[in-house]
Motif scaffolding. Structure first.
Motif, PDB file in Angstrom:
ATOM      1  N   ARG A  99       0.829  -1.205   0.000  1.00  0.00           N
ATOM      2  CA  ARG A  99       0.000   0.000   0.000  1.00  0.00           C
ATOM      3  C   ARG A  99       0.864   1.257   0.000  1.00  0.00           C
ATOM      4  N   ARG A 100       1.941   1.251   0.780  1.00  0.00           N
ATOM      5  CA  ARG A 100       2.852   2.403   0.807  1.00  0.00           C
ATOM      6  C   ARG A 100       3.444   2.666  -0.570  1.00  0.00           C
ATOM      7  N   GLN A 101       3.892   1.592  -1.230  1.00  0.00           N
ATOM      8  CA  GLN A 101       4.474   1.753  -2.563  1.00  0.00           C
ATOM      9  C   GLN A 101       3.453   2.246  -3.574  1.00  0.00           C
ATOM     10  N   LYS A 102       2.209   1.831  -3.421  1.00  0.00           N
ATOM     11  CA  LYS A 102       1.165   2.290  -4.339  1.00  0.00           C
ATOM     12  C   LYS A 102       0.859   3.773  -4.128  1.00  0.00           C
ATOM     13  N   TRP A 103       0.930   4.235  -2.885  1.00  0.00           N
ATOM     14  CA  TRP A 103       0.758   5.657  -2.617  1.00  0.00           C
ATOM     15  C   TRP A 103       1.896   6.457  -3.251  1.00  0.00           C
ATOM     16  N   LEU A 104       3.121   5.944  -3.126  1.00  0.00           N
ATOM     17  CA  LEU A 104       4.257   6.619  -3.745  1.00  0.00           C
ATOM     18  C   LEU A 104       4.112   6.635  -5.266  1.00  0.00           C
ATOM     19  N   PHE A 105       3.648   5.535  -5.829  1.00  0.00           N
ATOM     20  CA  PHE A 105       3.427   5.458  -7.268  1.00  0.00           C
ATOM     21  C   PHE A 105       2.370   6.473  -7.706  1.00  0.00           C
ATOM     22  N   LEU A 106       1.304   6.572  -6.949  1.00  0.00           N
ATOM     23  CA  LEU A 106       0.240   7.535  -7.276  1.00  0.00           C
ATOM     24  C   LEU A 106       0.755   8.961  -7.190  1.00  0.00           C
ATOM     25  N   ALA A 107       1.550   9.255  -6.139  1.00  0.00           N
ATOM     26  CA  ALA A 107       2.114  10.596  -6.002  1.00  0.00           C
ATOM     27  C   ALA A 107       3.059  10.917  -7.157  1.00  0.00           C
ATOM     28  N   GLU A 108       3.839   9.929  -7.585  1.00  0.00           N
ATOM     29  CA  GLU A 108       4.767  10.140  -8.704  1.00  0.00           C
ATOM     30  C   GLU A 108       4.009  10.423  -9.998  1.00  0.00           C
ATOM     31  N   ARG A 109       2.919   9.683 -10.239  1.00  0.00           N
ATOM     32  CA  ARG A 109       2.129   9.897 -11.452  1.00  0.00           C
ATOM     33  C   ARG A 109       1.493  11.279 -11.469  1.00  0.00           C
ATOM     34  N   LEU A 110       0.983  11.722 -10.319  1.00  0.00           N
ATOM     35  CA  LEU A 110       0.378  13.051 -10.231  1.00  0.00           C
ATOM     36  C   LEU A 110       1.426  14.138 -10.441  1.00  0.00           C
ATOM     37  N   THR A 111       2.623  13.911  -9.912  1.00  0.00           N
ATOM     38  CA  THR A 111       3.706  14.881 -10.107  1.00  0.00           C
ATOM     39  C   THR A 111       4.086  14.978 -11.573  1.00  0.00           C
ATOM     40  N   PHE A 112       4.189  13.845 -12.243  1.00  0.00           N
ATOM     41  CA  PHE A 112       4.550  13.839 -13.656  1.00  0.00           C
ATOM     42  C   PHE A 112       3.488  14.540 -14.498  1.00  0.00           C
ATOM     43  N   VAL A 113       2.244  14.208 -14.245  1.00  0.00           N
ATOM     44  CA  VAL A 113       1.155  14.848 -15.002  1.00  0.00           C
ATOM     45  C   VAL A 113       1.126  16.341 -14.739  1.00  0.00           C
ATOM     46  N   GLY A 114       1.358  16.736 -13.492  1.00  0.00           N
ATOM     47  CA  GLY A 114       1.375  18.161 -13.163  1.00  0.00           C
ATOM     48  C   GLY A 114       2.504  18.890 -13.875  1.00  0.00           C
ATOM     49  N   ALA A 115       3.689  18.255 -13.950  1.00  0.00           N
ATOM     50  CA  ALA A 115       4.823  18.883 -14.625  1.00  0.00           C
ATOM     51  C   ALA A 115       4.555  19.023 -16.122  1.00  0.00           C
ATOM     52  N   VAL A 116       3.987  17.996 -16.725  1.00  0.00           N
ATOM     53  CA  VAL A 116       3.655  18.064 -18.159  1.00  0.00           C
ATOM     54  C   VAL A 116       2.585  19.128 -18.407  1.00  0.00           C
ATOM     55  N   HIS A 157      10.037  -3.098  -6.595  1.00  0.00           N
ATOM     56  CA  HIS A 157       9.663  -4.180  -5.685  1.00  0.00           C
ATOM     57  C   HIS A 157       8.195  -4.109  -5.244  1.00  0.00           C
ATOM     58  N   THR A 158       7.423  -3.210  -5.818  1.00  0.00           N
ATOM     59  CA  THR A 158       6.033  -3.050  -5.378  1.00  0.00           C
ATOM     60  C   THR A 158       5.248  -4.340  -5.488  1.00  0.00           C
ATOM     61  N   ASN A 159       5.298  -4.985  -6.635  1.00  0.00           N
ATOM     62  CA  ASN A 159       4.528  -6.212  -6.840  1.00  0.00           C
ATOM     63  C   ASN A 159       4.984  -7.337  -5.916  1.00  0.00           C
ATOM     64  N   GLU A 160       6.263  -7.363  -5.602  1.00  0.00           N
ATOM     65  CA  GLU A 160       6.784  -8.419  -4.732  1.00  0.00           C
ATOM     66  C   GLU A 160       6.153  -8.370  -3.347  1.00  0.00           C
ATOM     67  N   HIS A 161       5.855  -7.174  -2.856  1.00  0.00           N
ATOM     68  CA  HIS A 161       5.236  -7.059  -1.533  1.00  0.00           C
ATOM     69  C   HIS A 161       3.872  -7.737  -1.518  1.00  0.00           C
ATOM     70  N   PHE A 162       3.102  -7.579  -2.569  1.00  0.00           N
ATOM     71  CA  PHE A 162       1.792  -8.217  -2.622  1.00  0.00           C
ATOM     72  C   PHE A 162       1.944  -9.734  -2.691  1.00  0.00           C
ATOM     73  N   GLN A 163       2.845 -10.204  -3.524  1.00  0.00           N
ATOM     74  CA  GLN A 163       3.064 -11.643  -3.654  1.00  0.00           C
ATOM     75  C   GLN A 163       3.557 -12.250  -2.343  1.00  0.00           C
ATOM     76  N   ARG A 164       4.420 -11.516  -1.629  1.00  0.00           N
ATOM     77  CA  ARG A 164       4.913 -12.005  -0.345  1.00  0.00           C
ATOM     78  C   ARG A 164       3.795 -12.064   0.687  1.00  0.00           C
ATOM     79  N   ALA A 165       2.865 -11.109   0.633  1.00  0.00           N
ATOM     80  CA  ALA A 165       1.724 -11.128   1.554  1.00  0.00           C
ATOM     81  C   ALA A 165       0.899 -12.395   1.351  1.00  0.00           C
ATOM     82  N   VAL A 166       0.664 -12.754   0.094  1.00  0.00           N
ATOM     83  CA  VAL A 166      -0.093 -13.970  -0.205  1.00  0.00           C
ATOM     84  C   VAL A 166       0.686 -15.209   0.238  1.00  0.00           C
TER      85      VAL A 166
END
Length: 208
Positions: A99-116, A157-166
C-alpha cells in the motif's frame, strides 16, 4: 525405533479408550485455528517480477482449480485482500508495504502529469508567441524527468510485496501445521492380555 506404552489396569483402559478420541479431536481443533482460506493469484499475476506493471492484482479463494470467473480484483491498494490476512502479522506487514508503494506510485504519477501540464500551459501562455524553453518550462522538464526516474525505484519491488503477503498467508494455513498431529498419533492401538490375565491397551509410536 518402536516405542510402546502398556496400561495394565482395566478401568484405566476404558478411560483411555474414551478419552483418546477427545484428545485427538481437541488437538486437531487447535491445529485448525487461524487462517483457513487458500489464496491463489491469477497466472498472470504470479508471473509478475521486478519492475512489473502497476495494475490491480486478481486473486481467488475457491477450492480446487479456480476458473477465470473466480478471480476478483484486490483493489488499487490491495484493500480487498486485507480481510483474508487478519491474524497474520507478517502478511499484513507486506500488504502495508504494498500500500505504501502504491501511494508513492500515485504521487509520482500526479507529479509527472502536473509537470507536463505546467509545461503545456507555458507553451500556450502567450497567444502570439509560443514558448518552449523559458525558465518555468525548464523547471517543469526537470521535475518530469526526476519523476520518471523515481518511478523506476518505486515500482521495482512493489509487486513483490503483494506476492509475499499472499505467500505468508498461505504458509500460515492449518495444513502447514498438521504434521504435529501426525507425529502425536499412535502408529498402532490394540488390546492385549497381561501376565495376570487382565486386558490392557497397547499404544505404539514410531519415533524418528
Amino acid at each position: 525405533m518402536l516405542h510402546s506404552m502398556m496400561i495394565p489396569n482395566f478401568s484405566l483402559v476404558r478411560r483411555a479408550l474414551l478419552l483418546l478420541p477427545l484428545v485427538f479431536v481437541t488437538f486437531f481443533a487447535h491445529a485448525q485455528q487461524g487462517p483457513s482460506t487458500l489464496i491463489r493469484l491469477s497466472p498472470e499475476d504470479q508471473a509478475r517480477g521486478l519492475n512489473g506493471v502497476q495494475k490491480n492484482f486478481f486473486f481467488a479463494t475457491s477450492l480446487g482449480t479456480p476458473k477465470e470467473s473466480d478471480y476478483q480484483s484486490a483493489g488499487f491498494f490491495g484493500q480487498k485482500l486485507r480481510p483474508y490476512l487478519a491474524g497474520n502479522p507478517e502478511a499484513l506487514q507486506e500488504l502495508n508495504n504494498y500500500r505504501r508503494q502504491k501511494w508513492l506510485f500515485l504521487a509520482e504519477r500526479l507529479t509527472f502529469v502536473g509537470a507536463v501540464g505546467l509545461y503545456g500551459q507555458q507553451v500556450l501562455s502567450d497567444p502570439e508567441v509560443q514558448q518552449y524553453h523559458n525558465n518555468t518550462q525548464k523547471v517543469a522538464i526537470s521535475i518530469a524527468a526526476a519523476s520518471l526516474l523515481s518511478n523506476i525505484f518505486i515500482s521495482r519491488h512493489t509487486n513483490e510485496h503483494f506476492q509475499r503477503a499472499v505467500d505468508a498467508h498461505n504458509a500460515g494455513l492449518p495444513a502447514a501445521r498438521t504434521g504435529a498431529l501426525q507425529m502425536l498419533r499412535p502408529s498402532t492401538v490394540g488390546l492385549t492380555a497381561s501376565r495376570w490375565g487382565q486386558p490392557q491397551v497397547a499404544l505404539s509410536w514410531n519415533l524418528r
